[in-house]
Motif scaffolding. Structure first.
Motif: not given
Length: 145
Positions: A32, A34, A70, A78-80, A89, A91, A98-100, A127
């Motif tokens: 997550h 940036d 995302i 953000r990237y994952e 997610h 937030i 951020v948490q899955d 979200t």
């Protein structure tokens, strides 16, 4: 068994480069993240990489389906690396953590709209917003008894 990053990059039709490998490694360590955070992490192993280069690599990896982008409201993209499972997610509204969150119900798209307006829905992006455990603890510590 998870394929090696090199194999994933090749399977996506991309050339394996040290920049792409470094970005994938950074996202393994910083889920997550940036673009700025990815750039800072990649610079540890590749001091000459530019922020623009990181943007280009993130775009190519996203387009190839190797990472997920995302875009939480009010914060940078953000990237994952967790892809292909239509997870969601949570937030934190205070610190931005951020948490899955696994899919709410069943298989993708997880949620069925009451009316799709003629669309064939393939994914649902949810979200959840609130306070993470650390911010809750801080809030609780400040609250007088």
């Amino acid at each position: 068994m998870t394929p090696e990053p090199e194999d994933s990059i090749r399977a996506a039709g991309l050339r394996v480069t040290s920049q792409r490998l470094a970005v994938l490694e950074a996202l393994s360590e910083l889920p997550h993240a940036d673009t700025d955070a990815v750039h800072r992490r990649v610079r540890l192993s590749q001091p000459d990489i530019t922020l623009q280069s990181v943007y280009v690599v993130l775009g190519a990896l996203t387009e190839a389906g190797l990472i997920r982008r995302i875009e939480p409201a009010g914060s940078p993209a953000r990237y994952e690396r967790r892809i292909g499972d239509n997870h969601h997610h949570a937030i934190c509204t205070r610190c931005g953590a951020v948490q899955d969150v696994d899919c709410a119900v069943g298989h993708a798209p997880c949620l069925e709209p009451s009316e799709a307006g003629g669309f064939a829905i393939s994914t649902a992006e949810v979200t959840y917003w609130g306070l993470c455990a650390a911010c809750q603890a801080t809030t609780d510590a400040r609250t007088p008894a």
